[in-house]
Motif scaffolding. Structure first.
Motif, PDB file in Angstrom:
ATOM      1  N   ASP A 137      42.744  54.637  26.676  1.00 37.29           N
ATOM      2  CA  ASP A 137      41.524  53.986  27.186  1.00 37.29           C
ATOM      3  C   ASP A 137      40.547  55.066  27.637  1.00 37.29           C
ATOM      4  O   ASP A 137      39.420  55.148  27.155  1.00 37.29           O
ATOM      5  CB  ASP A 137      41.918  53.044  28.337  1.00 37.29           C
ATOM      6  N   VAL A 144      34.219  57.772  33.484  1.00 36.04           N
ATOM      7  CA  VAL A 144      34.486  56.322  33.485  1.00 36.04           C
ATOM      8  C   VAL A 144      33.172  55.568  33.691  1.00 36.04           C
ATOM      9  O   VAL A 144      32.882  54.594  33.000  1.00 36.04           O
ATOM     10  CB  VAL A 144      35.484  55.943  34.595  1.00 36.04           C
ATOM     11  N   VAL A 154      33.326  44.799  36.652  1.00 39.11           N
ATOM     12  CA  VAL A 154      34.096  45.524  35.635  1.00 39.11           C
ATOM     13  C   VAL A 154      34.130  47.021  35.924  1.00 39.11           C
ATOM     14  O   VAL A 154      35.141  47.675  35.694  1.00 39.11           O
ATOM     15  CB  VAL A 154      33.560  45.200  34.218  1.00 39.11           C
ATOM     16  N   GLN A 155      33.043  47.567  36.482  1.00 38.82           N
ATOM     17  CA  GLN A 155      33.063  48.992  36.822  1.00 38.82           C
ATOM     18  C   GLN A 155      34.016  49.257  37.989  1.00 38.82           C
ATOM     19  O   GLN A 155      34.732  50.256  38.009  1.00 38.82           O
ATOM     20  CB  GLN A 155      31.660  49.484  37.183  1.00 38.82           C
ATOM     21  N   ALA A 158      37.426  49.277  36.452  1.00 42.82           N
ATOM     22  CA  ALA A 158      37.710  50.478  35.660  1.00 42.82           C
ATOM     23  C   ALA A 158      37.955  51.680  36.564  1.00 42.82           C
ATOM     24  O   ALA A 158      38.860  52.483  36.322  1.00 42.82           O
ATOM     25  CB  ALA A 158      36.544  50.745  34.710  1.00 42.82           C
ATOM     26  N   ALA A 162      41.415  53.818  36.964  1.00 44.60           N
ATOM     27  CA  ALA A 162      41.423  55.253  36.691  1.00 44.60           C
ATOM     28  C   ALA A 162      41.745  56.070  37.946  1.00 44.60           C
ATOM     29  O   ALA A 162      41.584  57.290  37.949  1.00 44.60           O
ATOM     30  CB  ALA A 162      40.084  55.673  36.105  1.00 44.60           C
TER      31      ALA A 162
END
Ligand code: AMP
Ligand code: MG
Length: 402
Positions: A137, A144, A154-155, A158, A162
């Protein structure tokens, strides 16, 4: 009228003074709606290890088709200590660590027979089948989320995936809101003769709630010099002071005069827009000072066109102006020859998937209840004559559609 500033000129004057505030570290759990001050990189490979994409069996592809001995079982979070040898299979759940020695996963649906010890598989899987490679990914150290991005759900997801626990974000602009007017009463109180309910303060706070600002709604003030002086002085301690009312030409319109006495340098007053013409903008030191007109629709439009762009610019966003979309008018509209109009409208999709905008009746700037049934503000540039039905227009999402 010809000497009024245009909307573009006025927005440019605001943005020229809305320089990015500094940044601060923010915990990921509090980062929703914040704007990144710098690019954020992955702290781990994502996924952090080769993992199974399916519930099934980790195998060596070269062993298949054939019969394999089931030697272990791995659930997510519990890697196997067993090194897979030829002729063996390890039962694995989605997200489980692919055991060393395995090079494919056979989904459980492809197992033609199973008893306690053994599985039979009729086909050979491709090398790497149903294995999510480590770092597939995003790799450790790779970006990112870029700089100057407002973080949505969504950020946030993510970044958490990460391994980012804290990140540098633009400081939240502190915004003081002040409603002025001797006629204003709090919702819920009985109305004395001549009073109306205060709505702008609450509405502007709501309009700015998702703008990343830290909002303080000051107690409303009557049209009285000393009350204005005290409240405006307090509001000037913020990064942005937004008042409503009291910027027209009436004898009780005190905001601009009192602000000038408090050292606010006026940058402009009055813009060729409808509603919202008497809007004022000035600065004192680093504080941006907006005087929105009192009519509720005017103050909302002024907030969209001037205050929100300033807040975006203060947070370092690179396209701070409102995002206009394109569509067509469902019915014709007469243009104003002197001012750009922002017309409340209902949005719908036409059969081809384009946006059709139906202007609402009741376009006067005090008609906030009518405006509350709109979901679009249609930009009608000033000019002669009429924009006919079907004319292309730009429009801004507002209210329900936001
Ligand atoms: P002004 O800009 O002060 O002349 O006000 C214009 C109109 O807006 C008047 O009808 C006011 O009563 C109304 N108004 C002013 N402030 C507010 C407010 N905070 N909430 C609702 N209406 C307001
Ligand atoms: Mg007033």
């Amino acid at each position: 009228m010809a000497d009024l500033l245009t909307l573009d000129e006025a927005q440019a004057l605001v943005l020229a003074r809305a320089r990015p505030l500094g940044s601060e570290p923010v915990a990921i759990g509090r980062a929703l709606g914040r704007v990144t001050a710098a690019a954020v990189n992955a702290r781990v490979d994502l996924p952090p290890f080769a993992s199974s994409a399916m519930d099934g069996y980790a195998v060596r592809a070269a062993d298949l088709p054939g019969s394999l001995r089931v030697v272990d079982r791995v659930a997510a979070g519990g890697p196997s200590a067993h090194e897979l040898a030829s002729g063996e299979a390890i039962e694995i759940s989605t997200g489980g660590v692919v055991p060393s020695g395995a090079d494919a996963v056979v989904p459980v649906e492809y197992v033609v027979h199973r008893d306690n010890e053994r599985i039979d598989v009729a086909e050979r899987p491709a090398h790497g089948a149903h294995i999510r490679p480590r770092g597939g990914d995003v790799a450790l150290g790779a970006e990112v989320v870029g700089a100057a991005v407002r973080l949505g759900a969504v950020q946030v997801g993510a970044l958490a995936a990460a391994g980012v626990a804290e990140l540098e974000c633009a400081r939240r602009p502190r915004v003081a809101l002040l409603a002025t007017g001797s006629e204003l009463a709090a919702p819920g109180d009985p109305l004395a003769p001549g009073q109306i309910y205060e709505s702008n303060g609450l509405m502007l706070a709501a309009a700015l709630a998702s703008s990343g600002a830290d909002i303080e709604l000051l107690p409303r003030v009557a049209d009285d010099d000393s009350a204005h002086r005290a409240a405006l002085e307090r509001g000037l301690a913020a990064d942005v002071l937004v008042s409503s009312g009291g910027v027209s030409v009436g004898p009780h319109d005190l905001v601009r005069r009192v602000e000038a006495e408090l050292g606010v340098e006026e940058v402009f007053w009055r813009v060729a827009i409808k509603p919202g013409k008497p809007v004022s903008f000035g600065v004192r030191g680093a504080t941006l000072v907006f005087g929105l007109p009192g009519n509720p629709v005017s103050s909302l439009v002024g907030c969209e066109l001037f205050v929100k762009p300033a807040l975006r610019a203060l947070q370092g966003l690179r396209r701070p102006l409102p995002r206009l979309e394109t569509g067509r008018l469902a019915t014709g509209l007469r243009r104003n020859d002197a001012r750009d109009e922002f017309v409340r409208a209902r949005f719908r999709l036409d059969p081809d998937g384009g946006a059709m905008l139906e202007p609402l009746s009741g376009q006067e700037s005090h008609m906030i209840a009518r405006a509350a049934t709109a979901d679009a503000l249609v930009h009608v540039p000033r000019g002669e004559g009429e924009l006919p039905a079907g004319a292309p227009v730009s429009w801004l999402r507002h209210g329900l559609l936001e």
